[in-house]
Design an enzyme around this catalytic site. Structure first.
Site, PDB file in Angstrom:
ATOM      1  N   GLY A 240       0.623  -1.367  -0.116  1.00 48.95           N
ATOM      2  CA  GLY A 240      -0.003   0.001  -0.069  1.00 48.95           C
ATOM      3  C   GLY A 240       0.867   1.085   0.121  1.00 48.95           C
ATOM      4  O   GLY A 240       0.635   2.047  -0.922  1.00 48.95           O
ATOM      5  N   ASP A 241       1.790   1.407   0.929  1.00 45.79           N
ATOM      6  CA  ASP A 241       2.671   2.425   1.004  1.00 45.79           C
ATOM      7  C   ASP A 241       3.999   2.411   1.230  1.00 45.79           C
ATOM      8  O   ASP A 241       4.789   2.979   1.881  1.00 45.79           O
ATOM      9  CB  ASP A 241       2.179   3.512   2.189  1.00 45.79           C
ATOM     10  CG  ASP A 241       2.051   2.958   3.733  1.00 45.79           C
ATOM     11  OD1 ASP A 241       2.436   1.583   3.444  1.00 45.79           O
ATOM     12  OD2 ASP A 241       2.012   3.586   4.620  1.00 45.79           O
ATOM     13  N   GLU A 242       4.456   1.112   0.605  1.00 42.83           N
ATOM     14  CA  GLU A 242       5.701   0.606   0.622  1.00 42.83           C
ATOM     15  C   GLU A 242       6.375   0.671  -0.666  1.00 42.83           C
ATOM     16  O   GLU A 242       6.001   0.202  -1.641  1.00 42.83           O
ATOM     17  CB  GLU A 242       5.592  -0.880   1.234  1.00 42.83           C
ATOM     18  CG  GLU A 242       5.629  -0.794   2.740  1.00 42.83           C
ATOM     19  CD  GLU A 242       5.536  -2.267   3.160  1.00 42.83           C
ATOM     20  OE1 GLU A 242       6.622  -2.961   2.950  1.00 42.83           O
ATOM     21  OE2 GLU A 242       4.382  -3.106   3.197  1.00 42.83           O
TER      22      GLU A 242
END
Lengths: 329, 194
Positions: A240-242
């Site tokens: 997701g936000d990596e």
């Protein structure tokens, strides 16, 4: 106007209009089409009173012959008394001066349902009636739709497979995990830095500003990562936000950290969205292949992940280099 | 017609001859055994490759296969929709024959891309019909032969069908002798089955 008097024998009337009603001036049914008789059942309609069997929708108390004729040939909507399942459209015309009315009925749009419910056959309709064509079209449409539905299901299946096999992340256009693995396999330079980057405060953006804002932030992050990457670098979104950045040609820890800190600084700048600003940041774990003794990609990613964990624990906006003292899962 | 013919051949081979035969034919014609999707367009010569490959694999003449395909379209349970749509043509086989000239227009109503060849029906004697199929649709004659034979069965009519002429461009003339309109029971058809 020349009048054109003619008589129609009852058989001709029946064949011409299998759903007609001939009424005398008092509303007594003189003749009724066979199809109509079949629908209404119970001994036939002839001899009964029109008003006992039919009512006019939208025209209170008009089920009398003068009432019918007052509609002057406009479309009538009729119901069958006590039969909520039957509705007709119709047309009433005078049969002759003071001689009652001829009413012709049809099913209107309810015909498909009526044919099924009453097991009507072609013989129940006049040969000029297009009902059978309507039924044909209805079935043709259903058959084509069934084919299309099956086709869509197959294409949807293909799409899922294609997405699984794709190398790019659909939202940002960066590489996905598969794309990263593939890039790592073909990287020619044995020396590279692997950066595992995790956004700070991203969840808050999603929660407080909505997913559209979250998506926008991810797009801006992707753009910054692209701008900060050099020729040969691979940038991937693996969660997701990596994000993971593969930087070939780096052996110097200080140089690697300088690049990563510069990226973090840019990601920490406010991002405009609609009339507001989203504030995020990033933490990073960095590992150099030259210090990792030929560890494979999975191992290197785990080491970068361990360094990221330490960076997160140390507070936001930090980048840490992996060291042997860091636990690796 | 192209939008449906390839798919029809695929389903015919699969349903009548089995999945293995279809896969062999597809590979021989240079196709994935996954085959065709309905309503999508494919190159016109693919149909010929497909028929040629099927003819070799099954060791049967192309026209024989096409005739079987026509019969399959009407009589196989998986093609029930086609049979029903054809039965809307009339309440007897006689009626059905007389509605054949309308068939291309009916097909277009169902699917605007579906272009069937023009059909002309003559009725030279009480029990004799002559169906002329306009050129342009290769293989239309044998397909029509199989299809009419199956439709006659469907109506319970006893007929004698004979090709009077078949051209390589697809034009064909078939004679249909209606020996007995109510020879058998036929299969039931109710208007409102759906």
């Amino acid at each position: 106007m020349t009048t054109f008097p003619f008589e129609l024998c009852p058989e001709a009337l029946l064949r011409l209009m299998p759903m007609h009603l001939a009424l005398d001036h008092d509303g007594l049914i003189l003749s009724a089409g066979a199809t109509l008789n079949r629908l209404m059942g119970e001994g036939g309609l002839v001899g009964a009173r029109f008003a006992d069997h039919f009512d006019l929708r939208h025209e209170a108390g008009a089920a009398t012959v003068p009432g019918l004729l007052a509609t002057s040939g406009a479309r009538l909507q009729l119901g069958a008394r006590g039969r909520a399942d039957l509705a007709f459209r119709g047309l009433a015309v005078p049969m002759g001066p003071g001689e009652g009315a001829l009413v012709n009925l049809s099913f209107g749009i309810g015909v498909v349902e009526a044919v099924r419910r009453f097991a009507l056959t072609e013989a129940d309709f006049a040969p000029t009636d297009l009902t059978v064509e309507l039924l044909y079209l209805y079935e043709a449409k259903t058959a084509v739709l069934d084919e299309l539905r099956a086709l869509n299901a197959r294409l949807q299946g293909d799409k899922v497979v294609a997405e699984e096999q794709a190398l790019t992340d659909a939202l940002t256009g960066l590489r996905n995990r598969r794309g990263l693995d593939l890039a790592a396999e073909v990287v020619a330079d044995p020396d590279f830095a692997l950066v595992h980057l995790d956004l700070d405060l991203f969840k808050q953006v999603n929660d407080e500003m909505g997913h559209a804002a979250g998506d926008h932030v991810l797009l801006v992050v992707a753009r910054i990562l692209r701008e900060e990457s050099r020729k040969g670098d691979t940038v991937a979104r693996i969660g997701g936000d990596e994000f993971v950045i593969l930087m070939p040609g780096l052996t110097d820890p200080a140089a690697a950290l300088t690049r990563v800190e510069r990226i973090i600084a840019r990601l920490s700048e406010p991002i405009d969205y609609a009339d507001a600003q989203a504030r995020i940041g990033a933490s990073a774990g960095v590992v150099l292949s030259s210090t990792a003794d030929g560890a494979d990609m999975t191992r290197l990613l785990a080491q970068a992940d361990a360094a990221l964990y330490v960076a997160k624990r140390a507070g936001r906006g930090r980048a840490f280099l992996w060291g042997p003292d860091m636990a690796v899962e | 017609m192209n939008v449906l013919i390839n798919r029809a051949i695929q389903c015919f081979l699969r349903d009548v001859w089995g999945m293995g035969v279809w896969c062999d034919v597809a590979r021989a014609a240079g196709l994935s055994p996954r085959g065709f999707e309905p309503l999508l367009d494919y190159p016109a010569d693919l149909t010929h490759h497909l028929l040629a490959a099927a003819s070799v694999r099954l060791n049967r003449g192309r026209d024989d296969l096409l005739e079987d395909l026509g019969t399959y379209l009407v009589s196989h349970p998986s093609r029930a929709a086609v049979r029903r749509l054809l039965r809307f043509g009339g309440i007897s086989f006689h009626d059905f024959l007389q509605s054949l000239e309308d068939l291309p227009a009916r097909a277009r109503l169902a699917l605007p891309e579906l272009a069937l060849p023009d059909l002309r029906l003559e009725h030279p004697a009480a029990d004799l019909f002559r169906l002329s199929i306009a050129p342009g649709f290769i293989g239309a004659g044998p397909v029509a032969l199989g299809l009419l034979r199956a439709m006659a069965d469907d109506y319970g009519a006893l007929v004698l069908l004979e090709p009077e002429g078949m051209d390589t461009d697809g034009a064909a003339v078939l004679t249909i002798r209606l020996l007995d309109a109510t020879h058998g029971e036929g299969r039931a058809f109710v208007l409102g089955a759906l």
